[in-house]
Structures are given as structure tokens and as C-alpha cells.
Scaffold this motif. Structure first.
Motif, PDB file in Angstrom:
ATOM      1  N   ASP A 172      28.452  39.122  18.864  1.00 63.85           N
ATOM      2  CA  ASP A 172      29.287  38.976  17.674  1.00 63.85           C
ATOM      3  C   ASP A 172      30.224  40.173  17.511  1.00 63.85           C
ATOM      4  O   ASP A 172      31.426  40.024  17.284  1.00 63.85           O
ATOM      5  N   ILE A 173      29.666  41.393  17.627  1.00 64.59           N
ATOM      6  CA  ILE A 173      30.437  42.624  17.502  1.00 64.59           C
ATOM      7  C   ILE A 173      30.067  43.526  18.675  1.00 64.59           C
ATOM      8  O   ILE A 173      28.899  43.615  19.057  1.00 64.59           O
ATOM      9  N   SER A 174      31.056  44.200  19.243  1.00 61.86           N
ATOM     10  CA  SER A 174      30.772  45.128  20.343  1.00 61.86           C
ATOM     11  C   SER A 174      31.237  46.529  19.982  1.00 61.86           C
ATOM     12  O   SER A 174      32.325  46.726  19.421  1.00 61.86           O
ATOM     13  N   LEU A 175      30.385  47.522  20.294  1.00 60.47           N
ATOM     14  CA  LEU A 175      30.663  48.925  20.002  1.00 60.47           C
ATOM     15  C   LEU A 175      30.481  49.751  21.262  1.00 60.47           C
ATOM     16  O   LEU A 175      29.515  49.556  22.012  1.00 60.47           O
ATOM     17  N   TYR A 176      31.387  50.684  21.488  1.00 54.20           N
ATOM     18  CA  TYR A 176      31.209  51.672  22.549  1.00 54.20           C
ATOM     19  C   TYR A 176      30.917  53.001  21.878  1.00 54.20           C
ATOM     20  O   TYR A 176      31.679  53.450  21.015  1.00 54.20           O
ATOM     21  N   TYR A 177      29.811  53.626  22.251  1.00 53.84           N
ATOM     22  CA  TYR A 177      29.407  54.904  21.651  1.00 53.84           C
ATOM     23  C   TYR A 177      29.790  56.028  22.598  1.00 53.84           C
ATOM     24  O   TYR A 177      29.295  56.117  23.728  1.00 53.84           O
ATOM     25  N   LEU A 178      30.678  56.895  22.131  1.00 54.70           N
ATOM     26  CA  LEU A 178      31.201  57.993  22.925  1.00 54.70           C
ATOM     27  C   LEU A 178      30.596  59.291  22.416  1.00 54.70           C
ATOM     28  O   LEU A 178      30.998  59.819  21.384  1.00 54.70           O
ATOM     29  N   ARG A 179      29.603  59.819  23.148  1.00 60.90           N
ATOM     30  CA  ARG A 179      28.919  61.020  22.671  1.00 60.90           C
ATOM     31  C   ARG A 179      28.944  62.129  23.705  1.00 60.90           C
ATOM     32  O   ARG A 179      28.335  63.178  23.533  1.00 60.90           O
ATOM     33  N   ASP A 180      29.652  61.911  24.799  1.00 61.52           N
ATOM     34  CA  ASP A 180      29.738  62.929  25.830  1.00 61.52           C
ATOM     35  C   ASP A 180      30.956  62.620  26.690  1.00 61.52           C
ATOM     36  O   ASP A 180      31.265  61.447  26.934  1.00 61.52           O
ATOM     37  N   ASN A 181      31.626  63.651  27.160  1.00 61.81           N
ATOM     38  CA  ASN A 181      32.792  63.449  28.008  1.00 61.81           C
ATOM     39  C   ASN A 181      32.336  63.301  29.452  1.00 61.81           C
ATOM     40  O   ASN A 181      32.520  64.192  30.279  1.00 61.81           O
ATOM     41  N   MET A 182      31.752  62.143  29.765  1.00 62.40           N
ATOM     42  CA  MET A 182      31.182  61.918  31.088  1.00 62.40           C
ATOM     43  C   MET A 182      32.231  61.941  32.188  1.00 62.40           C
ATOM     44  O   MET A 182      31.946  62.318  33.320  1.00 62.40           O
TER      45      MET A 182
END
Length: 421
Positions: A172-182
């Protein structure tokens, strides 16, 4: 109807009550699928695992472990652990393990092809789609077993193996979690930058744990938000913190300490050397596993530098509490400049004066830490931190750290989505 949440903090340091309308809370009574770069049994701190636990207070959560890849299977094929893992992949039966009554971990029964070194974009993308389909098939099985319906997909920094999941799963909803500059790491440099930009354009929202990373994400997706983060206070019980570790008890003089992995890409070895050389009366205590650069450094030959190695997580509080001043001597580079340092919250939670390298992400801590841009700044501000510490300052630091909870971070995610709904 209102969902009432109360938080009472030990020693009356901080009290807060949050009222939120349940029907308006995006993460309330939903099914959530989480994919990422760490398995549930990871032995290092994990934002995704902490967020999964927070989600599971009011939602059903399926946490997907990191799938086995071909090169690891071949490289470690003679180890017992890998033989067990290979047998597991071939076995019948469920691949879902209950953690709580609302939280499950899923270990994919599949092997993904190792493609990171493929230089050709077309070939890489073609095989990566196959990998994504294999992972999606395993996730679908888990969703069906748990009767998940129209879930929220939460992707933790996994821009490769989860790139096509928004298309392959009925979410239904998609989120990308950005917690590190990989993408700043050498391993991801070949394909990472374009893949991360691509996944950020695919998802509905990007949630970042620092203002710097949120600004970066907005270049690909205007619906990108800084949602901060929390930290785990459970390892800092009064009983564990009050004990002074034996290997630090005999050290006399002001103790300037760091706790965490000693990795040269993240920490400035030369800065530490200069500080120790210029202030021989200060004792520098570094607690954590060392990479090869730290092991080979001249820090080991200095009498006022004490490298204590890895220590159990449950002892973290006792070491931090024994420091007179806490350090975060961060190297400033593409990978570190936007990172939210969880250890700063831990230092401040124990009331410790904290001296750290100034970065864009550290701006969030500016009122409660001493931020440095040079060796001379460090020398001056460590001296200042030692002299002006007080009970009042310690309490202010604790109050500030206690505002950084996973509940607050998740609420900020929910509010960001509601703004765009």
C-alpha cells in the motif's frame, strides 16, 4: 477515540505524555514488511530492529533477514554455520520465527547471486531483477502465512536487493529508510549511487535520520524527511552503570574516552595521536574492536593511550560512566558527514560532557556538545569540558537525550506521510 501514550523516565529526569488520534496514525493497526541489510540476530546496534520493535507495539511486523548469497555460500561452505544455513535453505517447513505476538522474523529460503563486481550495467540489472524476484517470492510466502494485507513496505538502506520490491509485492505504502551513506563505501561504489537514486524515486517516501541525508534524498524524491532517531536505554540500568570496570579502575588522571568500533574510515587516527602527544597528563581510553589500521597505529606505543578492545554490550554504560569526557573523533568524509552518531545520545543520556568533530549531522547536538574543527579546538574544548561540568549541565544533557526516542521518530514518519496524504 484517542490513543494515549505516557512515558515516565527514571529519577524524574524527564516526563512526557503524547496524545495521538489512532485513526490518523499511519502506523496503527497495519501490516508492515521490513527488508534491509541486517538479520534479526545481528549482534550490533540496528536502527531497523529498534524501529521494528516500535512498530510492533501497534502493528503486525514481518522483519525479513538478509538473504544468503552465492559467494558467501561457496567461501564458507566448510563451516558448520554455513552447512546449517545451506541445509535450512533446502528444508521444508516454515521460515518464519515469532519474536513477539505481533513481530516475526523471516529467514529467506533462497540463495541470491553475488553480482556486486559485475561491471556491465545491463547484466547487473538483469541478474538483480532475478534476485529481487527470489526475495519477493519468499516474502509473499511469509505474507500469505500471516495473512498480511496491503502492507507498508519499509526498506532499510537496501538499494540493491530491494530495488524492485515495490513492483513485485502488493504493498500500500513504500518507504526507503536512509540512515547511512552506504554509497560512500568502496564495496557499493560501482553501482550504489545510481541504484540508491533509483530506489528513492520508486518509493512513496524517504525517511532519513539526519537533516543532511534528508537534503540529499530530496534531490531524488521531494517527499523526503528528517525523522531523527532513538537509542536503546535498556543497557544503561543504574546497577550496571554504577560498576567501575576493573581495567579502567586503576587508570589515574582525567579519562578522555571513546566507546565503539575503532574503524579508520570513521575515526581520525592522526587526531587521536596528536591529542595524546600534546596532553600526556590526559588518559585516552578507547573501548571497542579495532580494524587493521588501528591495530597497526602508533597509538599502541603511547603510555597514555589505553586500547581495551571489544567489551560486552551490557558493560557499555559502566565504561561511559567512568569517562570524565566522552569523545567522537570522527573523520570527515563522504560516508560520515551526514551520519547520525547514536553514541552521542548514549553519552548525553549518562550526563557526560561530550567533545566531537563538527559535521552537518552533529548540528542537531550543538547546544549540548562541544564541536570541533581542529586539533586546537579539541584541546581547548576538552579542557573546558573538564572545568565547567556540573550537575545542572548533566541533567540538561539527559533531558535532551531522552527526547530522542524511537516512538518520537516513528511519529515523525507518520506525520510526514499525513502531510502529503
Amino acid at each position: 477515540m484517542h490513543l494515549k501514550r505516557g512515558l515516565s523516565i527514571e529519577n524524574n529526569i524527564f516526563e512526557r505524555k503524547t496524545f495521538h488520534v489512532a485513526q490518523q496514525h499511519i502506523f496503527f493497526n497495519r501490516d508492515i514488511v521490513m527488508t534491509g541489510l541486517q538479520s534479526w540476530d545481528s549482534n550490533i546496534g540496528s536502527n531497523a530492529i529498534d524501529i521494528a520493535r516500535e512498530f510492533s507495539k501497534n502493528n503486525r511486523v514481518l522483519y525479513v533477514d538478509y538473504a544468503l548469497d552465492r559467494i558467501t555460500l561457496l567461501r564458507e561452505r566448510n563451516s558448520k554455520a554455513m552447512k546449517d544455513r545451506a541445509d535450512y535453505v533446502k528444508s521444508a517447513g516454515s521460515n518464519i520465527t515469532p519474536v513477539t505476538d505481533k513481530l516475526w522474523s523471516l529467514r529467506p529460503k533462497t540463495v541470491l547471486e553475488s553480482i556486486n563486481k559485475i561491471p556491465f550495467r545491463g547484466l547487473f540489472d538483469s541478474i538483480n531483477k532475478v534476485n529481487n524476484k527470489r526475495l519477493a517470492r519468499e516474502i509473499r510466502k511469509g505474507m500469505e502465512a500471516l495473512n498480511f494485507s496491503e502492507p507498508i513496505l519499509f526498506i532499510d538502506n537496501d538499494f540493491t536487493r530491494s530495488l524492485y520490491l515495490t513492483e513485485l509485492l502488493p504493498v500500500d505504502i513504500s518507504l526507503y529508510y536512509l540512515r547511512d551513506n552506504m554509497t560512500g563505501q568502496a564495496y557499493f561504489r560501482r553501482h550504489g549511487p545510481r541504484l540508491e537514486r533509483e530506489i528513492m524515486t520508486k518509493v512513496d517516501y524517504v525517511m532519513a535520520n539526519s537533516a543532511y541525508l534528508a537534503d540529499y534524498a530530496r534531490e531524488s524524491n521531494p517527499r523526503s524527511y528528517d525523522t531523527g532517531q532513538g537509542f536503546d536505554r535498556s543497557k544503561f540500568s543504574e546497577a550496571s552503570v554504577s560498576k567501575v570496570p576493573k581495567d579502567i579502575a586503576a587508570i589515574s588522571g582525567p579519562i578522555i574516552g571513546y566507546l565503539g568500533a575503532l574503524i579508520s574510515m570513521r575515526l581520525d587516527i592522526n587526531l587521536l595521536l596528536e591529542l595524546a602527544q600534546k596532553r600526556p597528563e590526559w588518559q585516552f581510553v578507547l573501548v571497542g574492536p579495532e580494524d587493521e589500521d588501528f591495530k597497526a597505529s602508533a597509538l599502541h606505543q603511547m603510555e597514555n593511550v589505553h586500547l581495551l578492545g571489544h567489551r560486552p554490550v551490557e558493560l557499555a554504560g559502566s565504561y561511559i560512566n567512568a569517562f570524565d569526557v566522552c569523545l567522537n573523533p570522527q573523520a570527515v568524509n563522504y560516508m560520515t558527514v551526514g551520519n547520525y552518531p547514536r553514541k552521542i545520545d548514549e553519552y548525553l543520556y549518562l550526563g557526560k560532557p561530550t567533545v566531537a568533530t563538527k559535521t552537518k549531522a552533529m548540528a542537531a547536538f550543538a547546544e549540548h556538545t562541544y564541536l570541533c574543527e581542529s586539533v586546537n579546538d579539541y584541546l581547548t574544548l576538552i579542557e573546558k569540558a573538564l572545568k565547567e561540568n556540573s550537575k545542572e549541565k548533566e541533567e540538561e544533557r539527559r533531558r535532551f537525550a531522552l527526547s530522542h526516542t524511537w516512538e518520537n521518530s516513528v511519529l515523525r514518519m507518520s506525520d510526514a506521510i499525513k502531510e502529503q496524504s
